[in-house]
Each structure stands twice: as C-alpha cells, then as structure tokens.
Design a protein around this motif. Sequence first.
Motif, PDB file in Angstrom:
ATOM      1  N   VAL A  37       0.859  -1.184   0.000  1.00  0.00           N
ATOM      2  CA  VAL A  37       0.000   0.000   0.000  1.00  0.00           C
ATOM      3  C   VAL A  37       0.895   1.234   0.000  1.00  0.00           C
ATOM      4  O   VAL A  37       1.920   1.275   0.675  1.00  0.00           O
ATOM      5  N   GLU A  38       0.531   2.223  -0.788  1.00  0.00           N
ATOM      6  CA  GLU A  38       1.325   3.443  -0.885  1.00  0.00           C
ATOM      7  C   GLU A  38       1.091   4.332   0.342  1.00  0.00           C
ATOM      8  O   GLU A  38      -0.028   4.777   0.585  1.00  0.00           O
ATOM      9  N   LEU A  39       2.141   4.568   1.111  1.00  0.00           N
ATOM     10  CA  LEU A  39       2.092   5.475   2.255  1.00  0.00           C
ATOM     11  C   LEU A  39       3.088   6.588   2.046  1.00  0.00           C
ATOM     12  O   LEU A  39       4.121   6.405   1.384  1.00  0.00           O
ATOM     13  N   THR A  40       2.798   7.759   2.627  1.00  0.00           N
ATOM     14  CA  THR A  40       3.787   8.830   2.596  1.00  0.00           C
ATOM     15  C   THR A  40       4.947   8.446   3.508  1.00  0.00           C
ATOM     16  O   THR A  40       4.846   7.514   4.323  1.00  0.00           O
ATOM     17  N   GLU A  41       6.036   9.157   3.386  1.00  0.00           N
ATOM     18  CA  GLU A  41       7.202   8.865   4.219  1.00  0.00           C
ATOM     19  C   GLU A  41       6.860   8.990   5.703  1.00  0.00           C
ATOM     20  O   GLU A  41       7.264   8.151   6.516  1.00  0.00           O
ATOM     21  N   ARG A  42       6.101  10.008   6.066  1.00  0.00           N
ATOM     22  CA  ARG A  42       5.741  10.208   7.468  1.00  0.00           C
ATOM     23  C   ARG A  42       4.775   9.119   7.947  1.00  0.00           C
ATOM     24  O   ARG A  42       4.907   8.611   9.055  1.00  0.00           O
ATOM     25  N   PHE A  47       9.075  14.376  17.112  1.00  0.00           N
ATOM     26  CA  PHE A  47       9.041  15.818  17.368  1.00  0.00           C
ATOM     27  C   PHE A  47       7.865  16.487  16.639  1.00  0.00           C
ATOM     28  O   PHE A  47       8.012  17.525  15.987  1.00  0.00           O
ATOM     29  N   ILE A  48       6.705  15.848  16.755  1.00  0.00           N
ATOM     30  CA  ILE A  48       5.487  16.417  16.183  1.00  0.00           C
ATOM     31  C   ILE A  48       4.385  16.356  17.241  1.00  0.00           C
ATOM     32  O   ILE A  48       4.548  15.737  18.290  1.00  0.00           O
ATOM     33  N   GLY A  49       3.266  17.021  16.980  1.00  0.00           N
ATOM     34  CA  GLY A  49       2.177  17.048  17.944  1.00  0.00           C
ATOM     35  C   GLY A  49       1.390  15.744  17.980  1.00  0.00           C
ATOM     36  O   GLY A  49       1.339  15.003  16.993  1.00  0.00           O
ATOM     37  N   VAL A  50       0.767  15.479  19.124  1.00  0.00           N
ATOM     38  CA  VAL A  50      -0.031  14.263  19.277  1.00  0.00           C
ATOM     39  C   VAL A  50      -1.188  14.253  18.282  1.00  0.00           C
ATOM     40  O   VAL A  50      -1.514  13.212  17.702  1.00  0.00           O
ATOM     41  N   GLN A  51      -1.826  15.405  18.073  1.00  0.00           N
ATOM     42  CA  GLN A  51      -2.938  15.463  17.125  1.00  0.00           C
ATOM     43  C   GLN A  51      -2.469  15.123  15.715  1.00  0.00           C
ATOM     44  O   GLN A  51      -3.197  14.471  14.941  1.00  0.00           O
ATOM     45  N   THR A  52      -1.248  15.553  15.377  1.00  0.00           N
ATOM     46  CA  THR A  52      -0.685  15.227  14.067  1.00  0.00           C
ATOM     47  C   THR A  52      -0.472  13.722  13.939  1.00  0.00           C
ATOM     48  O   THR A  52      -0.742  13.125  12.890  1.00  0.00           O
ATOM     49  N   VAL A  53      -0.014  13.104  15.024  1.00  0.00           N
ATOM     50  CA  VAL A  53       0.158  11.648  15.026  1.00  0.00           C
ATOM     51  C   VAL A  53      -1.192  10.968  14.803  1.00  0.00           C
ATOM     52  O   VAL A  53      -1.311  10.032  14.008  1.00  0.00           O
ATOM     53  N   LYS A  54      -2.221  11.435  15.511  1.00  0.00           N
ATOM     54  CA  LYS A  54      -3.553  10.847  15.357  1.00  0.00           C
ATOM     55  C   LYS A  54      -4.025  10.942  13.910  1.00  0.00           C
ATOM     56  O   LYS A  54      -4.640  10.003  13.376  1.00  0.00           O
ATOM     57  N   THR A  55      -3.734  12.072  13.271  1.00  0.00           N
ATOM     58  CA  THR A  55      -4.122  12.249  11.868  1.00  0.00           C
ATOM     59  C   THR A  55      -3.405  11.243  10.981  1.00  0.00           C
ATOM     60  O   THR A  55      -4.025  10.605  10.113  1.00  0.00           O
ATOM     61  N   HIS A  56      -2.091  11.075  11.209  1.00  0.00           N
ATOM     62  CA  HIS A  56      -1.319  10.116  10.411  1.00  0.00           C
ATOM     63  C   HIS A  56      -1.819   8.689  10.641  1.00  0.00           C
ATOM     64  O   HIS A  56      -1.951   7.910   9.693  1.00  0.00           O
ATOM     65  N   VAL A  57      -2.086   8.347  11.902  1.00  0.00           N
ATOM     66  CA  VAL A  57      -2.587   7.005  12.204  1.00  0.00           C
ATOM     67  C   VAL A  57      -3.921   6.773  11.504  1.00  0.00           C
ATOM     68  O   VAL A  57      -4.156   5.712  10.910  1.00  0.00           O
ATOM     69  N   GLY A  58      -4.801   7.764  11.552  1.00  0.00           N
ATOM     70  CA  GLY A  58      -6.085   7.648  10.868  1.00  0.00           C
ATOM     71  C   GLY A  58      -5.923   7.438   9.374  1.00  0.00           C
ATOM     72  O   GLY A  58      -6.635   6.624   8.765  1.00  0.00           O
ATOM     73  N   ASN A  59      -4.981   8.167   8.765  1.00  0.00           N
ATOM     74  CA  ASN A  59      -4.726   8.009   7.336  1.00  0.00           C
ATOM     75  C   ASN A  59      -4.190   6.615   7.019  1.00  0.00           C
ATOM     76  O   ASN A  59      -4.575   6.007   6.010  1.00  0.00           O
ATOM     77  N   VAL A  60      -3.310   6.109   7.885  1.00  0.00           N
ATOM     78  CA  VAL A  60      -2.755   4.770   7.687  1.00  0.00           C
ATOM     79  C   VAL A  60      -3.856   3.719   7.763  1.00  0.00           C
ATOM     80  O   VAL A  60      -3.936   2.811   6.916  1.00  0.00           O
ATOM     81  N   LEU A  61      -4.726   3.825   8.775  1.00  0.00           N
ATOM     82  CA  LEU A  61      -5.815   2.866   8.919  1.00  0.00           C
ATOM     83  C   LEU A  61      -6.720   2.888   7.680  1.00  0.00           C
ATOM     84  O   LEU A  61      -7.139   1.828   7.189  1.00  0.00           O
ATOM     85  N   ALA A  62      -7.005   4.078   7.187  1.00  0.00           N
ATOM     86  CA  ALA A  62      -7.875   4.200   6.014  1.00  0.00           C
ATOM     87  C   ALA A  62      -7.236   3.567   4.782  1.00  0.00           C
ATOM     88  O   ALA A  62      -7.895   2.837   4.026  1.00  0.00           O
ATOM     89  N   LYS A  63      -5.951   3.817   4.579  1.00  0.00           N
ATOM     90  CA  LYS A  63      -5.279   3.279   3.397  1.00  0.00           C
ATOM     91  C   LYS A  63      -5.144   1.757   3.453  1.00  0.00           C
ATOM     92  O   LYS A  63      -5.207   1.082   2.418  1.00  0.00           O
ATOM     93  N   LEU A  64      -4.947   1.230   4.652  1.00  0.00           N
ATOM     94  CA  LEU A  64      -4.797  -0.213   4.799  1.00  0.00           C
ATOM     95  C   LEU A  64      -6.137  -0.930   4.909  1.00  0.00           C
ATOM     96  O   LEU A  64      -6.200  -2.156   4.835  1.00  0.00           O
ATOM     97  N   GLY A  65      -7.208  -0.166   5.111  1.00  0.00           N
ATOM     98  CA  GLY A  65      -8.511  -0.785   5.327  1.00  0.00           C
ATOM     99  C   GLY A  65      -8.566  -1.515   6.650  1.00  0.00           C
ATOM    100  O   GLY A  65      -9.239  -2.546   6.781  1.00  0.00           O
ATOM    101  N   ALA A  66      -7.854  -0.987   7.661  1.00  0.00           N
ATOM    102  CA  ALA A  66      -7.748  -1.633   8.973  1.00  0.00           C
ATOM    103  C   ALA A  66      -8.716  -1.005   9.959  1.00  0.00           C
ATOM    104  O   ALA A  66      -8.972   0.199   9.925  1.00  0.00           O
ATOM    105  N   ARG A  67      -9.252  -1.846  10.875  1.00  0.00           N
ATOM    106  CA  ARG A  67     -10.177  -1.353  11.893  1.00  0.00           C
ATOM    107  C   ARG A  67      -9.458  -0.584  12.995  1.00  0.00           C
ATOM    108  O   ARG A  67     -10.005   0.343  13.578  1.00  0.00           O
ATOM    109  N   ASP A  68      -8.242  -1.030  13.334  1.00  0.00           N
ATOM    110  CA  ASP A  68      -7.510  -0.400  14.430  1.00  0.00           C
ATOM    111  C   ASP A  68      -6.013  -0.618  14.248  1.00  0.00           C
ATOM    112  O   ASP A  68      -5.571  -1.162  13.225  1.00  0.00           O
ATOM    113  N   ARG A  69      -5.230  -0.205  15.243  1.00  0.00           N
ATOM    114  CA  ARG A  69      -3.775  -0.267  15.144  1.00  0.00           C
ATOM    115  C   ARG A  69      -3.281  -1.706  15.032  1.00  0.00           C
ATOM    116  O   ARG A  69      -2.345  -1.994  14.277  1.00  0.00           O
TER     117      ARG A  69
END
Length: 216
Positions: free
Chosen positions: A148-153, A175-197
Amino acid sequence: MSEATTVLVVDDEPLIRSGLRALIDAEPDLTVVGEAADGAEVVPLVRRLRPDVVLMDVRMPGVDGIQATTAILDSVPEPPRIVVITTFEHDDHVYGALRAGATGFLLKRCQPEELAQAIRIAARGESLLFPVAIRRLAAPHRASRPQVELTEREAEVLRLVARGMSNGEIAAELFIGVQTVKTHVGNVLAKLGARDRTQAVVFAYESGFISVSDSR
C-alpha cells in the motif's frame, strides 16, 4: 463515580468462565454482564447486553473465536472491543482473530492485574500490541497482501506503531504534535482498510512493508 466497564466472557470451559468472572468482578470498575460457552451464542448476547469488551476464547467447538469475532464486527453496529484469550502464545487461531479485527490477546496464565488492565485498555479504544508475538505470528503470512502506498511520514508512524508505541511516544520520537500523530494514524488505517492499530500492524507484516528489523 463513572459507570463500570461491562464484559462478556466467552469460553467453552465452565471453570475458566467462572474464574474469569470472579477476577473481573473483583475490580470496582469492571463487571461481567454475561457468559457464553460457544461462539454461536455470542452475537445475540452482544446485541442484547451491549458489553464494552468481549473476552473471547479462540479455540471452541462449533463456532470458534475467529468466526465469532468476524460475526460481531460484521453484523453488530458499534461493536464492542474484542480481546482474545489463549493457552498458547504462538497459536495460529490467535493470529486469525487479530486478522479478523480483535484488539489484542491475552494468555490464560496472565496475572489478574494484567487481565484487568487489558480490559481497561481495550475499553478505551486502544490496542493491545505485543510486537514480538505479533511478528512471530505474522511470519508465515508474509507477502500475502499487496503493498500500500504510504507517505514517508505515514510509514514512519506505522513502524513506530508496530513497536507498540503510543501516540504520545510517537509524537516525542518524531518531534510532532499528538494530534498530528492521530491524523497520520487515521490516514494509515484508512489506506490499509484496517479497523484499528493492531489490524494495521498485521496488514503491514503481511504486505512485507515492515521487516523483522523494523519492529525491534
């Protein structure tokens, strides 16, 4: 005082069910609302009792824990979190349940405090990740999914999730904000079609995206 976290215990052995009930009910913030001896009983009970967490044995005659987990997540609106329990850590049934969408797993020989903490973690919507165990369980299934294509981050975040790090720990590491991490995690879950981490990590191993060295 907040309401207690409700738990449905599923195991084909009456002695284990009664033991788990006693341990869980001994905690002031946890309560068992029902029991099931077979996976076939689980969906109707979940619909009626609406537990926060299902403690699910994976090896049962008839409908096993993998089938029951799939049935809950596919047919129950706003399904509960599912924690599978097993006698053997390297059990392919456990991997099947994680692949189906279970939050994590526990060994039946775990300590009472570990059981209670796992239920609390699951009820909060967090995943019970055991990086070494998941890596071993996933090894035979590598390359069974396309990349699956993911961005570097996003890729960095997924590798840290696979190491069992929380959003706060990932934020500090990158060295990024927690909310930014949550956004990246959400994007990863969506791209992988995963329910959770947990399911995201399983998918990442199966695609070969994460290597053994990445998750150490």
